[in-house]
Write a protein that holds these residues in place. Structure first.
Motif: not given
Length: 278
Positions: A208-213
């Motif tokens: 989630q931190r890297c891709y936002g979801l």
């Protein structure tokens, strides 16, 4: 007037450029991503949306910028809704253009979610209008290239570097690639973690931190992208829902409209019209 309207179209320029002309009142986009950038101009009202870790308001005549694969949502910031025109160029289309006028390779990064640039907004509106009404290919291409080039030179930057552990980034990319390649797979978080060589909790947090979801929400987005492809192939909507991992057609409809802004039926109609015109 609180009626809602959304017209989706694919222009021939740049090998296929997605366009949307929409007026919304109660539409509430869930957090989602697009393969392409969002480059939009607010025509009336104002839009409230999330991007880059915060909430933003885009008033009338402002330009909305969302980077490719960047998580965002959207709803009205006024009682009477909002209308806007938008295009969705993919990174490869931007990258091909940057090779011509800059030493920087690759697609740009737009750090500002909302831009106040009246001259560029007017050029974008002219571009949208011309793509709607003119069949002059020289004029159409000239405006598309001019508007996107000015957008990059005025407001584009290089992508910021990511601060992840040396082993985490390729592991997360492996999970993302698996979901992209197998969006309908019935796979658990623990199985994805085993694939990546990470703990389930660490995978969930860092993905989630890297891709936002989180992975499950990213999987839904991948299924919507697959649904768009299958609708473009002329497959019946009920079959699309089943083949793309949705429980039924209403499940597809709900996620599709929250992501794309129109229903699968509207999308199929516009795709059919584009094929006939081509």
């Amino acid at each position: 007037m609180n009626t809602e309207h959304a017209a989706y179209h694919i222009a021939n320029e740049l090998g296929g450029l997605e366009l949307l002309n929409a007026r919304y009142h109660k539409q509430n986009f869930s957090r989602h991503t697009h393969e392409g950038y969002t480059v939009g101009v607010i025509e009336t009202g104002a839009q409230r949306f999330y991007r880059t870790g915060g909430n933003h308001i885009a008033p009338k005549h402002s330009i909305i910028l969302v980077n490719a694969d960047e998580v965002h949502n959207g709803c009205s910031a006024t009682e009477n809704g909002w209308s806007y025109r938008a295009m969705y160029p993919v990174p490869a289309q931007f990258a091909n253009m940057t090779q011509e006028f800059t030493s920087s390779r690759g697609a740009p990064y737009f750090p500002q979610p909302v831009v106040q640039d009246p001259e560029l907004a007017e050029l974008l509106r002219l571009t949208f209008s011309t793509l709607d009404t003119s069949d002059n290919r020289l004029l159409r291409e000239s405006l598309v290239y001019s508007s996107l080039t000015q957008l990059m030179t005025r407001h584009g930057r290089n992508y910021p570097s990511e601060h992840l552990g040396a082993n985490a980034k390729p592991a997360l990319a492996l999970v993302k690639s698996f979901i992209d390649d197998h969006p309908t797979a019935d796979i658990s978080l623990e199985e994805l973690a085993t694939l990546a060589g990470l703990s389930p909790y660490y995978l969930l947090r860092q993905f989630q931190r890297c891709y936002g979801l989180p992975p499950h929400a990213y999987q839904t987005q991948a299924r919507v992208r697959l649904a768009k492809q299958k609708i473009g192939q002329g497959i019946k909507l009920l079959d699309v829902a089943m083949e793309c991992g949705f429980h039924d057609q209403s499940h597809l409809n709900r996620h599709f409209k929250k992501t794309v802004g129109i229903t699968p039926g509207q999308f199929a109609k516009e795709i059919g019209r584009n094929i006939i015109q081509a």
